[in-house]
Design a protein around this motif. Structure first.
Motif, PDB file in Angstrom:
ATOM      1  N   ASN A 124     -15.753 -11.340   3.788  1.00  0.00           N
ATOM      2  CA  ASN A 124     -16.775 -11.441   4.615  1.00  0.00           C
ATOM      3  C   ASN A 124     -16.779 -10.331   5.570  1.00  0.00           C
ATOM      4  OD1 ASN A 124     -17.877 -13.867   3.772  1.00  0.00           O
ATOM      5  ND2 ASN A 124     -17.188 -15.091   5.695  1.00  0.00           N
ATOM      6  N   LEU A 125     -16.049  -9.476   5.419  1.00  0.00           N
ATOM      7  CA  LEU A 125     -15.655  -8.320   6.394  1.00  0.00           C
ATOM      8  C   LEU A 125     -15.343  -6.822   5.981  1.00  0.00           C
ATOM      9  CD1 LEU A 125     -12.865  -9.559   8.739  1.00  0.00           C
ATOM     10  CD2 LEU A 125     -14.600  -8.946   9.505  1.00  0.00           C
ATOM     11  N   GLY A 126     -16.309  -7.363   4.471  1.00  0.00           N
ATOM     12  CA  GLY A 126     -15.947  -6.035   3.495  1.00  0.00           C
ATOM     13  C   GLY A 126     -14.845  -5.818   2.173  1.00  0.00           C
ATOM     14  N   PHE A 127     -13.597  -6.578   2.832  1.00  0.00           N
ATOM     15  CA  PHE A 127     -12.738  -6.238   2.259  1.00  0.00           C
ATOM     16  C   PHE A 127     -12.700  -6.981   0.463  1.00  0.00           C
ATOM     17  CE2 PHE A 127     -11.301  -5.403   6.383  1.00  0.00           C
ATOM     18  CZ  PHE A 127     -10.568  -4.360   6.067  1.00  0.00           C
ATOM     19  N   LYS A 128     -11.732  -6.158  -0.477  1.00  0.00           N
ATOM     20  CA  LYS A 128     -11.960  -6.560  -1.786  1.00  0.00           C
ATOM     21  C   LYS A 128     -10.838  -6.436  -2.276  1.00  0.00           C
ATOM     22  CE  LYS A 128     -16.228  -4.288  -3.619  1.00  0.00           C
ATOM     23  NZ  LYS A 128     -16.587  -4.457  -1.620  1.00  0.00           N
ATOM     24  N   ALA A 129     -10.006  -7.633  -2.998  1.00  0.00           N
ATOM     25  CA  ALA A 129      -9.474  -7.841  -3.454  1.00  0.00           C
ATOM     26  C   ALA A 129      -8.424  -6.725  -4.399  1.00  0.00           C
ATOM     27  CB  ALA A 129      -8.823  -9.150  -4.127  1.00  0.00           C
ATOM     28  N   ILE A 130      -7.466  -6.813  -3.855  1.00  0.00           N
ATOM     29  CA  ILE A 130      -6.953  -5.618  -5.768  1.00  0.00           C
ATOM     30  C   ILE A 130      -5.123  -6.020  -5.836  1.00  0.00           C
ATOM     31  CG2 ILE A 130      -8.133  -3.704  -4.911  1.00  0.00           C
ATOM     32  CD1 ILE A 130      -5.443  -2.742  -3.245  1.00  0.00           C
ATOM     33  N   GLY A 131      -5.084  -5.875  -6.810  1.00  0.00           N
ATOM     34  CA  GLY A 131      -3.686  -6.392  -7.509  1.00  0.00           C
ATOM     35  C   GLY A 131      -3.883  -7.772  -7.809  1.00  0.00           C
ATOM     36  N   GLU A 132      -2.363  -8.163  -8.070  1.00  0.00           N
ATOM     37  CA  GLU A 132      -1.224  -9.880  -7.554  1.00  0.00           C
ATOM     38  C   GLU A 132      -1.395 -10.679  -6.541  1.00  0.00           C
ATOM     39  OE1 GLU A 132      -2.159 -11.461 -10.928  1.00  0.00           O
ATOM     40  OE2 GLU A 132      -2.962  -9.277 -11.830  1.00  0.00           O
ATOM     41  N   GLU A 133      -1.327 -11.363  -6.433  1.00  0.00           N
ATOM     42  CA  GLU A 133      -0.899 -12.285  -4.860  1.00  0.00           C
ATOM     43  C   GLU A 133       0.865 -11.914  -4.953  1.00  0.00           C
ATOM     44  OE1 GLU A 133      -0.854 -16.946  -4.252  1.00  0.00           O
ATOM     45  OE2 GLU A 133      -2.365 -16.441  -4.666  1.00  0.00           O
ATOM     46  N   TYR A 134       1.561 -11.719  -4.654  1.00  0.00           N
ATOM     47  CA  TYR A 134       2.885 -11.523  -3.939  1.00  0.00           C
ATOM     48  C   TYR A 134       3.235 -12.358  -2.817  1.00  0.00           C
ATOM     49  CZ  TYR A 134       1.265  -8.537  -0.636  1.00  0.00           C
ATOM     50  OH  TYR A 134       0.287  -7.758   0.473  1.00  0.00           O
ATOM     51  N   LEU A 135       4.221 -13.081  -2.769  1.00  0.00           N
ATOM     52  CA  LEU A 135       4.559 -13.922  -1.444  1.00  0.00           C
ATOM     53  C   LEU A 135       5.855 -12.603  -0.786  1.00  0.00           C
ATOM     54  CD1 LEU A 135       6.521 -16.197  -2.693  1.00  0.00           C
ATOM     55  CD2 LEU A 135       4.376 -16.708  -1.424  1.00  0.00           C
ATOM     56  N   GLU A 136       5.155 -12.788   0.857  1.00  0.00           N
ATOM     57  CA  GLU A 136       5.730 -11.757   1.737  1.00  0.00           C
ATOM     58  C   GLU A 136       6.007 -13.015   2.992  1.00  0.00           C
ATOM     59  OE1 GLU A 136       3.668  -9.377   4.839  1.00  0.00           O
ATOM     60  OE2 GLU A 136       3.428  -7.983   3.083  1.00  0.00           O
ATOM     61  N   ASP A 137       7.395 -12.543   3.272  1.00  0.00           N
ATOM     62  CA  ASP A 137       7.521 -13.694   3.980  1.00  0.00           C
ATOM     63  C   ASP A 137       7.679 -15.313   3.703  1.00  0.00           C
ATOM     64  OD1 ASP A 137       9.434 -11.899   6.349  1.00  0.00           O
ATOM     65  OD2 ASP A 137       7.173 -11.861   6.416  1.00  0.00           O
ATOM     66  N   ASP A 138       7.990 -15.805   2.574  1.00  0.00           N
ATOM     67  CA  ASP A 138       7.444 -16.702   2.038  1.00  0.00           C
ATOM     68  C   ASP A 138       6.086 -17.299   2.191  1.00  0.00           C
ATOM     69  OD1 ASP A 138       9.607 -17.002  -0.031  1.00  0.00           O
ATOM     70  OD2 ASP A 138      10.525 -18.283   2.103  1.00  0.00           O
ATOM     71  N   ILE A 139       5.054 -16.760   2.186  1.00  0.00           N
ATOM     72  CA  ILE A 139       3.551 -17.012   2.372  1.00  0.00           C
ATOM     73  C   ILE A 139       2.726 -16.091   1.442  1.00  0.00           C
ATOM     74  CG2 ILE A 139       1.951 -16.677   3.726  1.00  0.00           C
ATOM     75  CD1 ILE A 139       3.562 -17.035   6.424  1.00  0.00           C
ATOM     76  N   PRO A 140       2.064 -16.539   0.456  1.00  0.00           N
ATOM     77  CA  PRO A 140       1.118 -16.126  -0.541  1.00  0.00           C
ATOM     78  C   PRO A 140       0.428 -14.701  -0.119  1.00  0.00           C
ATOM     79  CG  PRO A 140       1.358 -18.346  -0.763  1.00  0.00           C
ATOM     80  CD  PRO A 140       1.639 -18.196   0.297  1.00  0.00           C
ATOM     81  N   HIS A 141       0.151 -13.767  -0.216  1.00  0.00           N
ATOM     82  CA  HIS A 141      -0.205 -12.881  -0.074  1.00  0.00           C
ATOM     83  C   HIS A 141      -1.161 -11.612  -0.903  1.00  0.00           C
ATOM     84  CE1 HIS A 141       1.611 -12.678   4.304  1.00  0.00           C
ATOM     85  NE2 HIS A 141       1.089 -12.211   4.713  1.00  0.00           N
ATOM     86  N   ILE A 142      -2.188 -11.319  -0.595  1.00  0.00           N
ATOM     87  CA  ILE A 142      -2.979 -10.116  -1.229  1.00  0.00           C
ATOM     88  C   ILE A 142      -3.307  -9.599  -1.045  1.00  0.00           C
ATOM     89  CG2 ILE A 142      -4.284 -10.949  -1.151  1.00  0.00           C
ATOM     90  CD1 ILE A 142      -4.652 -10.767  -5.029  1.00  0.00           C
ATOM     91  N   ALA A 143      -3.282  -8.342  -1.019  1.00  0.00           N
ATOM     92  CA  ALA A 143      -3.515  -6.584  -0.894  1.00  0.00           C
ATOM     93  C   ALA A 143      -5.511  -6.092  -0.821  1.00  0.00           C
ATOM     94  CB  ALA A 143      -2.873  -5.746  -1.738  1.00  0.00           C
ATOM     95  N   MET A 144      -5.188  -6.274  -0.036  1.00  0.00           N
ATOM     96  CA  MET A 144      -7.136  -5.822   0.025  1.00  0.00           C
ATOM     97  C   MET A 144      -7.399  -4.305   0.655  1.00  0.00           C
ATOM     98  SD  MET A 144      -8.539 -10.126   1.427  1.00  0.00           S
ATOM     99  CE  MET A 144     -10.041  -9.230   0.514  1.00  0.00           C
ATOM    100  N   VAL A 145      -8.850  -4.139   0.200  1.00  0.00           N
ATOM    101  CA  VAL A 145      -9.146  -2.567   0.127  1.00  0.00           C
ATOM    102  C   VAL A 145     -10.524  -3.124   1.320  1.00  0.00           C
ATOM    103  CG1 VAL A 145      -9.385  -0.052  -0.195  1.00  0.00           C
ATOM    104  CG2 VAL A 145      -7.567  -1.530   0.092  1.00  0.00           C
ATOM    105  N   LYS A 146     -10.144  -1.965   2.392  1.00  0.00           N
ATOM    106  CA  LYS A 146     -12.390  -1.024   2.461  1.00  0.00           C
ATOM    107  C   LYS A 146     -12.722  -0.711   2.241  1.00  0.00           C
ATOM    108  CE  LYS A 146     -15.750  -2.477   6.561  1.00  0.00           C
ATOM    109  NZ  LYS A 146     -16.935  -2.974   5.567  1.00  0.00           N
ATOM    110  N   ASN A 147     -13.708   0.219   1.709  1.00  0.00           N
ATOM    111  CA  ASN A 147     -14.443   1.800   1.563  1.00  0.00           C
ATOM    112  C   ASN A 147     -15.253   2.053   2.397  1.00  0.00           C
ATOM    113  OD1 ASN A 147     -12.452   2.565  -0.495  1.00  0.00           O
ATOM    114  ND2 ASN A 147     -12.912   1.061  -1.888  1.00  0.00           N
TER     115      ASN A 147
END
Length: 147
Positions: A124-147
């Motif tokens: 909703n803030l204009g970010f788009k998910a890129i790549g695969e989900e990954y664990l960071e500190d045992d919490i699911p994360h996804i990289a996102m980019v806003k251009n």
């Protein structure tokens, strides 16, 4: 309505620093039941975006210029006090952070490491998910980019 302050590490008062560390610990360590090293040595190179409601810190992020954390400018440690979330302060603090990156770093491309359950919020803030989900500190994360 949030009162937004943007400060470098050296500009933070002792009370502001204590407040932001307390808020981060309250949400990331206690509420999310995640033991991790919050004080990571990067606060000193970040801009700190503090959101106050009625003189209480209720929202916070830290932002980085390109190459300080990721190749692109970035926003991290996005946090809103639990009882303040119904006021949509997350959007206000993120919009202020996006604006701070444009103002202080003259950048529009921003990369974040988002907790996966917040994908819609960031989209909703204009970010788009890129790549695969990954664990960071045992919490699911996804990289996102806003251009």
């Amino acid at each position: 309505m949030l009162n937004i302050l943007i400060k470098t590490f050296s500009e933070l008062t002792t009370q502001e620093l204590y407040g932001l560390l307390q808020l981060r610990s309250e949400v990331f360590v206690v509420e999310q039941d995640c033991v991790y090293q919050d004080i990571d040595g990067k606060d000193q190179i970040a801009l700190h975006v503090l959101g106050f409601a009625d003189d209480q810190l209720v929202a916070y992020t830290r932002v980085f210029k390109p190459e300080a954390y990721f190749k692109d400018a970035s926003i991290g440690r996005v946090v809103v006090k639990k009882e303040a979330r119904l006021f949509k302060h997350g959007y206000s603090i993120m919009e202020a952070s996006i604006k701070a990156i444009a103002t202080y770093y003259n950048e529009t491309t921003i990369k974040i490491s988002a907790q996966t359950y917040l994908n819609t919020f960031y989209t909703n803030l204009g970010f788009k998910a890129i790549g695969e989900e990954y664990l960071e500190d045992d919490i699911p994360h996804i990289a996102m980019v806003k251009n």
